[in-house]
Scaffold this motif. Sequence first.
Motif, PDB file in Angstrom:
ATOM      1  N   UNK A  28       1.115  -0.597  -0.180  1.00  0.00           N
ATOM      2  CA  UNK A  28       0.062   0.059   0.231  1.00  0.00           C
ATOM      3  C   UNK A  28       0.901   1.183   0.227  1.00  0.00           C
ATOM      4  N   UNK A  29       1.697   1.404   1.166  1.00  0.00           N
ATOM      5  CA  UNK A  29       3.004   2.675   0.828  1.00  0.00           C
ATOM      6  C   UNK A  29       4.270   2.513  -1.040  1.00  0.00           C
ATOM      7  N   UNK A  30       3.948   1.457  -1.505  1.00  0.00           N
ATOM      8  CA  UNK A  30       4.043   2.098  -2.445  1.00  0.00           C
ATOM      9  C   UNK A  30       3.731   2.256  -3.490  1.00  0.00           C
ATOM     10  N   UNK A  31       2.046   1.976  -3.686  1.00  0.00           N
ATOM     11  CA  UNK A  31       1.141   2.279  -4.086  1.00  0.00           C
ATOM     12  C   UNK A  31       1.145   3.255  -4.224  1.00  0.00           C
ATOM     13  N   UNK A  32       1.033   4.277  -3.021  1.00  0.00           N
ATOM     14  CA  UNK A  32       0.590   5.978  -2.457  1.00  0.00           C
ATOM     15  C   UNK A  32       2.171   5.989  -2.726  1.00  0.00           C
ATOM     16  N   UNK A  33       2.673   5.687  -2.840  1.00  0.00           N
ATOM     17  CA  UNK A  33       4.098   6.522  -2.728  1.00  0.00           C
ATOM     18  C   UNK A  33       4.378   6.639  -4.747  1.00  0.00           C
ATOM     19  N   UNK A  34       3.892   5.750  -5.157  1.00  0.00           N
ATOM     20  CA  UNK A  34       4.331   5.608  -7.130  1.00  0.00           C
ATOM     21  C   UNK A  34       3.172   7.136  -7.058  1.00  0.00           C
ATOM     22  N   UNK A  35       1.439   6.887  -6.671  1.00  0.00           N
ATOM     23  CA  UNK A  35       0.695   7.830  -6.816  1.00  0.00           C
ATOM     24  C   UNK A  35       1.628   9.474  -6.846  1.00  0.00           C
ATOM     25  N   UNK A  36       1.989   9.642  -5.715  1.00  0.00           N
ATOM     26  CA  UNK A  36       2.904  11.090  -5.058  1.00  0.00           C
ATOM     27  C   UNK A  36       3.823  11.239  -6.373  1.00  0.00           C
ATOM     28  N   UNK A  37       4.671  10.419  -6.413  1.00  0.00           N
ATOM     29  CA  UNK A  37       5.528  10.587  -7.451  1.00  0.00           C
ATOM     30  C   UNK A  37       4.772  11.010  -9.222  1.00  0.00           C
ATOM     31  N   UNK A  38       3.371  10.834  -9.443  1.00  0.00           N
ATOM     32  CA  UNK A  38       3.136  10.803 -10.638  1.00  0.00           C
ATOM     33  C   UNK A  38       2.005  11.933 -10.854  1.00  0.00           C
ATOM     34  N   UNK A  39       1.490  12.458  -9.527  1.00  0.00           N
ATOM     35  CA  UNK A  39       0.964  13.822  -8.820  1.00  0.00           C
ATOM     36  C   UNK A  39       2.055  14.845  -9.593  1.00  0.00           C
ATOM     37  N   UNK A  40       2.998  14.942  -8.863  1.00  0.00           N
ATOM     38  CA  UNK A  40       4.570  15.779  -9.037  1.00  0.00           C
ATOM     39  C   UNK A  40       4.935  15.948 -10.537  1.00  0.00           C
ATOM     40  N   UNK A  41       4.686  14.203 -10.846  1.00  0.00           N
ATOM     41  CA  UNK A  41       5.354  14.239 -12.809  1.00  0.00           C
ATOM     42  C   UNK A  41       3.971  15.648 -13.659  1.00  0.00           C
ATOM     43  N   UNK A  42       3.161  15.485 -12.944  1.00  0.00           N
ATOM     44  CA  UNK A  42       1.912  15.883 -13.606  1.00  0.00           C
ATOM     45  C   UNK A  42       1.540  17.144 -13.152  1.00  0.00           C
ATOM     46  N   UNK A  43       2.053  17.442 -11.986  1.00  0.00           N
ATOM     47  CA  UNK A  43       2.515  19.018 -12.020  1.00  0.00           C
ATOM     48  C   UNK A  43       3.686  19.534 -11.916  1.00  0.00           C
ATOM     49  N   UNK A  44       4.762  18.917 -13.235  1.00  0.00           N
ATOM     50  CA  UNK A  44       5.777  19.771 -13.576  1.00  0.00           C
ATOM     51  C   UNK A  44       5.695  19.951 -14.839  1.00  0.00           C
ATOM     52  N   UNK A  45       4.320  18.801 -15.383  1.00  0.00           N
ATOM     53  CA  UNK A  45       4.412  19.973 -16.934  1.00  0.00           C
ATOM     54  C   UNK A  45       3.392  20.821 -17.159  1.00  0.00           C
ATOM     55  N   UNK A  46       3.393  21.563 -16.221  1.00  0.00           N
ATOM     56  CA  UNK A  46       2.402  22.814 -16.360  1.00  0.00           C
ATOM     57  C   UNK A  46       3.356  23.770 -16.497  1.00  0.00           C
TER      58      UNK A  46
END
Length: 97
Positions: A28-46
């Motif tokens: 679960x922690x692995x999924x949560x961390x991956x989700x957070x990193x994906x969100x940061x990548x999405x923010x970097x597209x701005x």
Amino acid sequence: MANHISDETIEYVGILAKLELSGEEKEQAKKDMESMLDYVDKLNELDTDGVEPMSHVFPVNNVFREDIVTNGDDREEILKNAPERKDGAFVVPKTVE
């Protein structure tokens, strides 16, 4: 999901956080961390060109007030309430031998 967190990373983070995680909690922690990193990548597209960096969302100003003495020198008035006084100060019982 473009980001992948290894089991070793989860194990290391658990050690740093002094957590004992079960296998299910690690997954679960692995999924949560991956989700957070994906969100940061999405923010970097701005596109942030021309956007002024800020340290706080709201304007923060010095909230301290000026230290202005308002009561003046009322020493004699205050000492009128003292049961005993000496040299312009209260006399109190000795507390340390």
